[in-house]
Design a protein around this motif. Structure first.
Motif, PDB file in Angstrom:
ATOM      1  N   ALA A 233       0.828  -1.203   0.000  1.00 15.07           N
ATOM      2  CA  ALA A 233       0.000   0.000   0.000  1.00 15.07           C
ATOM      3  C   ALA A 233       0.866   1.258   0.000  1.00 15.07           C
ATOM      4  CB  ALA A 233      -0.933  -0.001   1.206  1.00 15.07           C
ATOM      5  N   THR A 234       1.924   1.263   0.793  1.00 11.54           N
ATOM      6  CA  THR A 234       2.825   2.415   0.844  1.00 11.54           C
ATOM      7  C   THR A 234       3.515   2.618  -0.497  1.00 11.54           C
ATOM      8  OG1 THR A 234       3.195   2.050   3.201  1.00 11.54           O
ATOM      9  CG2 THR A 234       4.798   3.413   2.057  1.00 11.54           C
ATOM     10  N   GLU A 235       3.934   1.528  -1.109  1.00  8.85           N
ATOM     11  CA  GLU A 235       4.601   1.613  -2.418  1.00  8.85           C
ATOM     12  C   GLU A 235       3.661   2.170  -3.483  1.00  8.85           C
ATOM     13  OE1 GLU A 235       6.598  -1.613  -5.352  1.00  8.85           O
ATOM     14  OE2 GLU A 235       7.219  -1.709  -3.245  1.00  8.85           O
ATOM     15  N   LYS A 236       2.403   1.749  -3.453  1.00 11.64           N
ATOM     16  CA  LYS A 236       1.413   2.273  -4.399  1.00 11.64           C
ATOM     17  C   LYS A 236       1.233   3.777  -4.210  1.00 11.64           C
ATOM     18  CE  LYS A 236      -1.427  -1.798  -5.274  1.00 11.64           C
ATOM     19  NZ  LYS A 236      -2.770  -2.381  -5.160  1.00 11.64           N
ATOM     20  N   LEU A 237       1.179   4.215  -2.964  1.00 12.87           N
ATOM     21  CA  LEU A 237       1.008   5.634  -2.669  1.00 12.87           C
ATOM     22  C   LEU A 237       2.205   6.435  -3.185  1.00 12.87           C
ATOM     23  CD1 LEU A 237      -0.766   7.782  -1.240  1.00 12.87           C
ATOM     24  CD2 LEU A 237       0.666   7.416   0.770  1.00 12.87           C
TER      25      LEU A 237
ATOM     26  N   LYS B 192       4.262   5.659  -5.585  1.00  8.75           N
ATOM     27  CA  LYS B 192       4.300   5.646  -7.054  1.00  8.75           C
ATOM     28  C   LYS B 192       3.191   6.481  -7.674  1.00  8.75           C
ATOM     29  CE  LYS B 192       6.497   1.158  -7.705  1.00  8.75           C
ATOM     30  NZ  LYS B 192       6.306  -0.209  -8.242  1.00  8.75           N
ATOM     31  N   GLY B 193       2.259   6.941  -6.846  1.00  7.98           N
ATOM     32  CA  GLY B 193       1.173   7.771  -7.364  1.00  7.98           C
ATOM     33  C   GLY B 193       0.022   6.966  -7.930  1.00  7.98           C
ATOM     34  N   GLU B 194      -0.034   5.691  -7.622  1.00  6.62           N
ATOM     35  CA  GLU B 194      -1.122   4.847  -8.105  1.00  6.62           C
ATOM     36  C   GLU B 194      -2.414   5.182  -7.362  1.00  6.62           C
ATOM     37  OE1 GLU B 194      -0.071   0.703  -8.057  1.00  6.62           O
ATOM     38  OE2 GLU B 194       1.895   1.097  -8.961  1.00  6.62           O
ATOM     39  N   GLN B 195      -3.505   4.674  -7.875  1.00  8.21           N
ATOM     40  CA  GLN B 195      -4.819   4.968  -7.320  1.00  8.21           C
ATOM     41  C   GLN B 195      -5.037   4.203  -6.013  1.00  8.21           C
ATOM     42  OE1 GLN B 195      -6.909   7.216  -8.475  1.00  8.21           O
ATOM     43  NE2 GLN B 195      -8.437   6.827  -6.911  1.00  8.21           N
ATOM     44  N   ILE B 196      -4.809   4.876  -4.894  1.00  6.81           N
ATOM     45  CA  ILE B 196      -5.059   4.304  -3.564  1.00  6.81           C
ATOM     46  C   ILE B 196      -5.323   5.459  -2.601  1.00  6.81           C
ATOM     47  CG2 ILE B 196      -2.630   4.228  -2.899  1.00  6.81           C
ATOM     48  CD1 ILE B 196      -3.298   1.561  -1.433  1.00  6.81           C
ATOM     49  N   ASP B 197      -6.285   5.264  -1.735  1.00  8.75           N
ATOM     50  CA  ASP B 197      -6.626   6.309  -0.771  1.00  8.75           C
ATOM     51  C   ASP B 197      -5.618   6.332   0.363  1.00  8.75           C
ATOM     52  OD1 ASP B 197      -8.936   7.092  -2.131  1.00  8.75           O
ATOM     53  OD2 ASP B 197     -10.147   5.568  -1.114  1.00  8.75           O
ATOM     54  N   LEU B 198      -5.307   7.524   0.822  1.00  9.29           N
ATOM     55  CA  LEU B 198      -4.359   7.692   1.918  1.00  9.29           C
ATOM     56  C   LEU B 198      -4.828   6.973   3.179  1.00  9.29           C
ATOM     57  CD1 LEU B 198      -1.782   8.926   3.060  1.00  9.29           C
ATOM     58  CD2 LEU B 198      -3.095  10.990   3.583  1.00  9.29           C
ATOM     59  N   HIS B 199      -6.138   7.032   3.439  1.00  9.16           N
ATOM     60  CA  HIS B 199      -6.628   6.378   4.656  1.00  9.16           C
ATOM     61  C   HIS B 199      -6.451   4.861   4.597  1.00  9.16           C
ATOM     62  CE1 HIS B 199     -10.335   6.009   2.232  1.00  9.16           C
ATOM     63  NE2 HIS B 199     -10.630   4.997   3.004  1.00  9.16           N
ATOM     64  N   GLN B 200      -6.511   4.264   3.400  1.00 14.37           N
ATOM     65  CA  GLN B 200      -6.268   2.826   3.278  1.00 14.37           C
ATOM     66  C   GLN B 200      -4.812   2.497   3.607  1.00 14.37           C
ATOM     67  OE1 GLN B 200      -7.498   2.090  -0.755  1.00 14.37           O
ATOM     68  NE2 GLN B 200      -9.515   1.336  -0.108  1.00 14.37           N
ATOM     69  N   VAL B 201      -3.915   3.367   3.177  1.00 19.38           N
ATOM     70  CA  VAL B 201      -2.489   3.176   3.473  1.00 19.38           C
ATOM     71  C   VAL B 201      -2.242   3.286   4.970  1.00 19.38           C
ATOM     72  CG1 VAL B 201      -0.165   4.066   3.068  1.00 19.38           C
ATOM     73  CG2 VAL B 201      -1.811   4.041   1.193  1.00 19.38           C
TER      74      VAL B 201
END
Length: 83
Positions: free
Chosen positions: A35-39, A41-50
Motif C-alpha cells: 500500500a505504501t509503495e502504491k502511494l 508511485k502515485g497509483e490509485q489508492i486512498d491515503l486512509h487505506q495506506v
C-alpha cells in the motif's frame, strides 16, 4: 490416568499455531508495504487505506513482540524455580 492430549500433539498444535501467527504477521507487513509503495508511485489508492494498513501492521507487530516477551519471561521464571 492418561492425559487426553499427548505432549507430542500439544507441541505440534502449538507449533502450527505459532507458524500461522507468524504468517499472518508477515501478511500484514507485506500488505502495508504494498500500500505504501502504491502511494509513493502515485497509483490509485486512498491515503486512509495506506494508514489503516500501516497501523494494522504496527499493532500486529507490537502484539507479537509482547507475546514473545511474556513467553521469554515465563521461561526465565521456570528456569529459576527449584525442583
Amino acid at each position: 490416568m492418561k492425559p487426553a492430549v499427548s505432549v507430542n500433539e500439544t507441541t505440534k498444535s502449538f507449533g502450527s499455531f505459532l507458524k500461522q501467527s507468524i504468517s499472518e504477521l508477515n501478511k500484514s507487513q507485506v500488505a502495508s508495504d504494498v500500500a505504501t509503495e502504491k502511494l509513493v508511485k502515485g497509483e490509485q489508492i486512498d491515503l486512509h487505506q495506506v494508514m489503516i494498513a500501516s497501523q494494522k501492521a504496527s499493532i500486529t507487530l507490537q502484539t507479537a513482540i509482547e507475546v514473545r516477551n511474556k513467553a521469554v519471561e515465563a521461561y526465565q521464571e521456570m528456569m529459576r524455580m527449584q525442583v
